[in-house]
Motif scaffolding. Structure first.
Motif, PDB file in Angstrom:
ATOM      1  N   GLU A  93       0.833  -1.201   0.000  1.00  0.00           N
ATOM      2  CA  GLU A  93       0.000   0.000   0.000  1.00  0.00           C
ATOM      3  C   GLU A  93       0.872   1.257   0.000  1.00  0.00           C
ATOM      4  O   GLU A  93       0.564   2.244  -0.665  1.00  0.00           O
ATOM      5  CB  GLU A  93      -0.935  -0.014   1.219  1.00  0.00           C
ATOM      6  N   ALA A  94       1.983   1.233   0.753  1.00  0.00           N
ATOM      7  CA  ALA A  94       2.892   2.383   0.802  1.00  0.00           C
ATOM      8  C   ALA A  94       3.544   2.632  -0.556  1.00  0.00           C
ATOM      9  O   ALA A  94       3.774   3.778  -0.931  1.00  0.00           O
ATOM     10  CB  ALA A  94       3.960   2.167   1.867  1.00  0.00           C
ATOM     11  N   LYS A  95       3.838   1.572  -1.318  1.00  0.00           N
ATOM     12  CA  LYS A  95       4.409   1.749  -2.653  1.00  0.00           C
ATOM     13  C   LYS A  95       3.451   2.521  -3.549  1.00  0.00           C
ATOM     14  O   LYS A  95       3.868   3.278  -4.412  1.00  0.00           O
ATOM     15  CB  LYS A  95       4.719   0.397  -3.294  1.00  0.00           C
ATOM     16  N   ARG A 100       7.318   4.747  -4.055  1.00  0.00           N
ATOM     17  CA  ARG A 100       7.551   3.458  -4.715  1.00  0.00           C
ATOM     18  C   ARG A 100       8.865   2.834  -4.253  1.00  0.00           C
ATOM     19  O   ARG A 100       9.174   1.700  -4.597  1.00  0.00           O
ATOM     20  CB  ARG A 100       7.489   3.609  -6.223  1.00  0.00           C
ATOM     21  N   GLU A 101       9.669   3.566  -3.489  1.00  0.00           N
ATOM     22  CA  GLU A 101      10.913   3.032  -2.931  1.00  0.00           C
ATOM     23  C   GLU A 101      10.704   2.365  -1.573  1.00  0.00           C
ATOM     24  O   GLU A 101      11.663   1.945  -0.931  1.00  0.00           O
ATOM     25  CB  GLU A 101      11.948   4.151  -2.818  1.00  0.00           C
ATOM     26  N   SER A 102       9.451   2.236  -1.117  1.00  0.00           N
ATOM     27  CA  SER A 102       9.157   1.571   0.157  1.00  0.00           C
ATOM     28  C   SER A 102       9.504   0.090   0.054  1.00  0.00           C
ATOM     29  O   SER A 102       9.237  -0.546  -0.961  1.00  0.00           O
ATOM     30  CB  SER A 102       7.672   1.718   0.502  1.00  0.00           C
ATOM     31  N   VAL A 103      10.123  -0.442   1.111  1.00  0.00           N
ATOM     32  CA  VAL A 103      10.543  -1.846   1.128  1.00  0.00           C
ATOM     33  C   VAL A 103      10.309  -2.440   2.510  1.00  0.00           C
ATOM     34  O   VAL A 103      10.191  -1.713   3.505  1.00  0.00           O
ATOM     35  CB  VAL A 103      12.032  -2.003   0.752  1.00  0.00           C
ATOM     36  N   VAL A 135       3.621   6.099   9.050  1.00  0.00           N
ATOM     37  CA  VAL A 135       2.284   6.200   8.470  1.00  0.00           C
ATOM     38  C   VAL A 135       1.221   5.764   9.468  1.00  0.00           C
ATOM     39  O   VAL A 135       1.491   5.023  10.408  1.00  0.00           O
ATOM     40  CB  VAL A 135       2.144   5.340   7.182  1.00  0.00           C
ATOM     41  N   LYS A 136       0.009   6.256   9.239  1.00  0.00           N
ATOM     42  CA  LYS A 136      -1.177   5.764   9.932  1.00  0.00           C
ATOM     43  C   LYS A 136      -1.961   4.976   8.900  1.00  0.00           C
ATOM     44  O   LYS A 136      -2.072   5.396   7.746  1.00  0.00           O
ATOM     45  CB  LYS A 136      -2.022   6.912  10.475  1.00  0.00           C
ATOM     46  N   TRP A 137      -2.505   3.837   9.288  1.00  0.00           N
ATOM     47  CA  TRP A 137      -3.225   2.988   8.353  1.00  0.00           C
ATOM     48  C   TRP A 137      -4.530   2.520   8.978  1.00  0.00           C
ATOM     49  O   TRP A 137      -4.702   2.556  10.190  1.00  0.00           O
ATOM     50  CB  TRP A 137      -2.375   1.786   7.935  1.00  0.00           C
ATOM     51  N   GLN A 138      -5.426   2.088   8.107  1.00  0.00           N
ATOM     52  CA  GLN A 138      -6.668   1.468   8.557  1.00  0.00           C
ATOM     53  C   GLN A 138      -6.970   0.285   7.653  1.00  0.00           C
ATOM     54  O   GLN A 138      -6.647   0.300   6.470  1.00  0.00           O
ATOM     55  CB  GLN A 138      -7.832   2.446   8.554  1.00  0.00           C
ATOM     56  N   LYS A 139      -7.528  -0.757   8.239  1.00  0.00           N
ATOM     57  CA  LYS A 139      -7.976  -1.910   7.467  1.00  0.00           C
ATOM     58  C   LYS A 139      -9.472  -2.012   7.704  1.00  0.00           C
ATOM     59  O   LYS A 139      -9.935  -1.954   8.845  1.00  0.00           O
ATOM     60  CB  LYS A 139      -7.280  -3.182   7.929  1.00  0.00           C
ATOM     61  N   TYR A 140     -10.235  -2.135   6.612  1.00  0.00           N
ATOM     62  CA  TYR A 140     -11.689  -2.142   6.729  1.00  0.00           C
ATOM     63  C   TYR A 140     -12.293  -3.062   5.686  1.00  0.00           C
ATOM     64  O   TYR A 140     -11.634  -3.462   4.724  1.00  0.00           O
ATOM     65  CB  TYR A 140     -12.249  -0.724   6.568  1.00  0.00           C
ATOM     66  N   TYR A 141     -13.544  -3.369   5.898  1.00  0.00           N
ATOM     67  CA  TYR A 141     -14.292  -4.141   4.912  1.00  0.00           C
ATOM     68  C   TYR A 141     -15.198  -3.170   4.178  1.00  0.00           C
ATOM     69  O   TYR A 141     -15.945  -2.422   4.803  1.00  0.00           O
ATOM     70  CB  TYR A 141     -15.123  -5.236   5.588  1.00  0.00           C
ATOM     71  N   GLN A 142     -15.117  -3.176   2.839  1.00  0.00           N
ATOM     72  CA  GLN A 142     -15.951  -2.284   2.035  1.00  0.00           C
ATOM     73  C   GLN A 142     -17.139  -3.072   1.494  1.00  0.00           C
ATOM     74  O   GLN A 142     -16.973  -4.120   0.876  1.00  0.00           O
ATOM     75  CB  GLN A 142     -15.146  -1.700   0.877  1.00  0.00           C
ATOM     76  N   ASP A 157       6.212   2.117  10.724  1.00  0.00           N
ATOM     77  CA  ASP A 157       7.404   2.784  10.230  1.00  0.00           C
ATOM     78  C   ASP A 157       7.862   2.003   9.007  1.00  0.00           C
ATOM     79  O   ASP A 157       8.122   0.800   9.094  1.00  0.00           O
ATOM     80  CB  ASP A 157       8.507   2.808  11.291  1.00  0.00           C
ATOM     81  N   ILE A 158       7.934   2.668   7.860  1.00  0.00           N
ATOM     82  CA  ILE A 158       8.221   1.996   6.595  1.00  0.00           C
ATOM     83  C   ILE A 158       9.610   2.367   6.101  1.00  0.00           C
ATOM     84  O   ILE A 158       9.921   3.546   5.917  1.00  0.00           O
ATOM     85  CB  ILE A 158       7.156   2.363   5.545  1.00  0.00           C
TER      86      ILE A 158
END
Length: 172
Positions: A93-95, A100-103, A135-142, A157-158
Motif C-alpha cells: 500500500e505504501a508503494k 515506490r521506494e518503500s521496502v 504512516v497511519k493505516w486502517q484496514k476495513y471491509y468495504q 514505520d516503513i
C-alpha cells in the motif's frame, strides 16, 4: 402518475444512463454507487522519518565531525501499533500511496563517509539508517454500496531504499 409508472420511468432512465435518477421505492435514492467490496487497507497519514539503526555517534563541542561507517546493517519496516495487517501488505500500500521506494527491509554493507562542521559550543550527533516514513493505516471491509466498516487501525514505520546519516545538534 401511478407508482408503477414512476418505477418504470426511473428504471428506463437508469438503463439509459440518466444521472441522479433513482427508483421511488429505493430505501436510499442517492445511493446508486457500486463498489467491488472486500477487505481494503488504506494509508491516511504520512510523515518522513529516519529509521536509525546502530550506534548514535556524538562529537564536540564544536569542530568537525567525520564518520566512516563500515559496519553492515539493516533497517526494517515495522508495524508499531494495531494488528490485522502484514508488513508485506503495508509495504504494498505504501508503494502506491507514499513512495515506490518503500521496502520491507533495506541492508547496507559498503563504506559511507560523513563530514559535518559542528556549531561552536554544540555537540554533533549522527546515526545511520533508512530515510523512510511513519504512516497511519486502517484496514476495513468495504460493502458493495461503498460504505466502510473499519475493523482495525494503527501505525507503521516503513523503510525506504534511500539510506544515509541523520545529523542533529545538542547543547550537551
Amino acid at each position: 402518475m401511478k407508482r408503477s409508472t414512476i418505477t418504470t420511468v426511473a428504471a428506463l432512465a437508469i438503463a439509459a444512463g440518466v444521472p441522479n435518477v433513482a427508483q421511488a421505492d429505493s430505501p436510499d435514492p442517492a445511493s446508486l454507487a457500486i463498489c467491488d467490496g472486500g477487505w481494503k487497507t488504506d494509508i491516511y497519514a504520512q510523515s518522513k522519518k529516519h529509521l536509525g539503526k546502530g550506534p548514535i555517534y556524538k562529537d564536540g563541542p564544536g569542530g568537525t565531525m567525520v564518520l566512516t561507517r563500515t559496519q553492515a546493517g539493516t533497517a526494517s519496516t515495522a508495524i508499531t501499533a494495531g494488528g490485522g495487517v502484514t508488513v508485506s501488505g503495508i509495504v504494498a500500500e505504501a508503494k502506491i500511496e507514499v513512495s515506490r521506494e518503500s521496502v520491507a527491509a533495506v541492508s547496507w554493507d559498503t563504506q559511507h563517509q560523513f563530514r559535518r562542521d559542528v556549531t561552536r559550543g554544540k555537540y554533533g550527533n549522527a546515526q545511520y539508517g533508512s530515510w523512510g516514513h511513519s504512516v497511519k493505516w486502517q484496514k476495513y471491509y468495504q460493502l458493495p454500496n461503498c460504505k466502510k466498516t473499519q475493523v482495525t487501525h494503527g501505525t507503521a514505520d516503513i523503510a525506504n531504499t534511500t539510506i544515509g546519516f541523520k545529523y542533529w545538534e545538542t547543547s550537551s
